[in-house]
Design a protein around this motif. Structure first.
Motif, PDB file in Angstrom:
ATOM      1  N   MET A   1      45.690  40.836  41.621  1.00 25.54           N
ATOM      2  CA  MET A   1      46.215  39.476  41.605  1.00 25.54           C
ATOM      3  C   MET A   1      45.468  38.670  40.542  1.00 25.54           C
ATOM      4  O   MET A   1      44.271  38.842  40.349  1.00 25.54           O
ATOM      5  N   THR A   2      46.177  37.775  39.874  1.00 28.10           N
ATOM      6  CA  THR A   2      45.568  36.907  38.878  1.00 28.10           C
ATOM      7  C   THR A   2      45.294  35.545  39.500  1.00 28.10           C
ATOM      8  O   THR A   2      46.158  34.982  40.181  1.00 28.10           O
ATOM      9  N   TYR A   3      44.104  35.034  39.282  1.00 29.02           N
ATOM     10  CA  TYR A   3      43.697  33.745  39.826  1.00 29.02           C
ATOM     11  C   TYR A   3      43.504  32.750  38.684  1.00 29.02           C
ATOM     12  O   TYR A   3      43.256  33.140  37.545  1.00 29.02           O
ATOM     13  N   ARG A  81      35.891  27.903  54.428  1.00 34.67           N
ATOM     14  CA  ARG A  81      36.057  29.298  54.011  1.00 34.67           C
ATOM     15  C   ARG A  81      35.023  29.699  52.971  1.00 34.67           C
ATOM     16  O   ARG A  81      34.845  30.891  52.696  1.00 34.67           O
ATOM     17  N   ARG A 133      39.475  35.872  50.095  1.00 36.23           N
ATOM     18  CA  ARG A 133      40.771  36.097  49.434  1.00 36.23           C
ATOM     19  C   ARG A 133      41.791  35.034  49.859  1.00 36.23           C
ATOM     20  O   ARG A 133      42.559  34.533  49.036  1.00 36.23           O
ATOM     21  N   ASP A 134      41.776  34.667  51.142  1.00 35.34           N
ATOM     22  CA  ASP A 134      42.658  33.614  51.642  1.00 35.34           C
ATOM     23  C   ASP A 134      42.386  32.306  50.894  1.00 35.34           C
ATOM     24  O   ASP A 134      43.319  31.619  50.451  1.00 35.34           O
ATOM     25  N   MET A 136      40.997  31.994  47.876  1.00 42.56           N
ATOM     26  CA  MET A 136      41.363  32.148  46.469  1.00 42.56           C
ATOM     27  C   MET A 136      42.878  32.067  46.258  1.00 42.56           C
ATOM     28  O   MET A 136      43.344  31.541  45.247  1.00 42.56           O
ATOM     29  N   GLN A 137      43.651  32.579  47.194  1.00 44.90           N
ATOM     30  CA  GLN A 137      45.108  32.548  47.064  1.00 44.90           C
ATOM     31  C   GLN A 137      45.660  31.130  47.169  1.00 44.90           C
ATOM     32  O   GLN A 137      46.780  30.873  46.736  1.00 44.90           O
ATOM     33  N   ASP A 138      44.863  30.207  47.718  1.00 42.58           N
ATOM     34  CA  ASP A 138      45.290  28.812  47.821  1.00 42.58           C
ATOM     35  C   ASP A 138      44.968  27.993  46.572  1.00 42.58           C
ATOM     36  O   ASP A 138      45.383  26.841  46.471  1.00 42.58           O
ATOM     37  N   GLN A 140      45.197  26.201  43.204  1.00 36.35           N
ATOM     38  CA  GLN A 140      46.374  25.720  42.479  1.00 36.35           C
ATOM     39  C   GLN A 140      46.156  25.600  40.977  1.00 36.35           C
ATOM     40  O   GLN A 140      47.102  25.405  40.229  1.00 36.35           O
ATOM     41  N   GLU A 158      36.525  40.086  43.561  1.00 39.83           N
ATOM     42  CA  GLU A 158      37.968  39.893  43.773  1.00 39.83           C
ATOM     43  C   GLU A 158      38.625  39.372  42.498  1.00 39.83           C
ATOM     44  O   GLU A 158      39.675  39.868  42.077  1.00 39.83           O
ATOM     45  N   ALA A 159      38.011  38.384  41.853  1.00 38.78           N
ATOM     46  CA  ALA A 159      38.592  37.797  40.637  1.00 38.78           C
ATOM     47  C   ALA A 159      38.651  38.801  39.490  1.00 38.78           C
ATOM     48  O   ALA A 159      39.529  38.712  38.633  1.00 38.78           O
TER      49      ALA A 159
END
Length: 191
Positions: A1-3, A81, A133-134, A136-138, A140, A158-159
């Motif tokens: 996944m890209t952040y 978190r 991860r939760d 990071m997925q938020d 924006q 993760e990143a």
């Protein structure tokens, strides 16, 4: 996944860092060295802050104390978190005492993350990674995060697309800023 682009700041040295105690969700204040490390981070932040990223900080005192200095007084929000991994029954204990009491663990030459993973009653790596991860997925957009060493290792892994089991081998420095962009980590340090 890209952040989105992330700038990660680990809190400055605390009294318990200096004493090699597992902090987890417990807290201790920054040492004089920790304050100096936060000031080094502050010297790197003006051009980053000028771009207007989101500023999100762990609610634990050592991270907020660092953020107050490193973010140059800029307002931020906290997110639970971003709290450090819970070390369960081992919170407050010295690393050396844990390893002496658990020679099987000591024989594996564990990283600090390995020790927290083994803590009875602790959060464990899988739950810790899922929480990060939760978060990071938020995200924006570009974000500055001020939090904790082990959280930073797992977040940075993760990143960068690394498995969470490898996170404990990443550097874990205080007084610098880790920039994470498109799966690549760059460490920014004050001259």
């Amino acid at each position: 996944m890209t952040y989105p682009t992330i700038w990660f700041l680990r809190h400055g040295q605390t009294e318990w860092n200096r004493d090699h105690r597992l902090q987890g969700r417990l807290d201790s204040p920054l040492t004089d060295q920790g304050v100096a490390e936060a000031r080094r981070q502050a010297s790197l932040m003006p051009p980053i802050l000028a771009a207007g990223p989101a500023l999100i900080v762990s609610p634990l005192g050592r991270a907020r104390q660092t953020a107050d200095i490193a973010l140059c007084g800029t307002a931020y929000r906290t997110d639970p978190r971003l709290m450090e991994i819970d070390a369960g029954d081992w919170q407050g204990l010295r690393r050396e005492d844990i390893l002496e009491a658990h020679p099987d663990l000591a024989a594996r030459a564990p990283t600090p993350l390995d020790i927290y993973e083994a803590a009875p009653g602790g959060e464990g790596l899988a739950a810790f990674h899922a929480r990060i991860r939760d978060f990071m997925q938020d995200l924006q957009g570009p974000t500055v995060i001020v939090a904790h060493g082990l959280l930073g290792q797992v977040l940075r892994a993760e990143a960068c697309g690394l498995p969470p089991e490898d996170a404990g081998r990443l550097s874990n420095l205080q007084g610098c800023v880790y920039r994470l962009d498109k799966g690549v980590e760059t460490r920014l340090e004050a001259p």
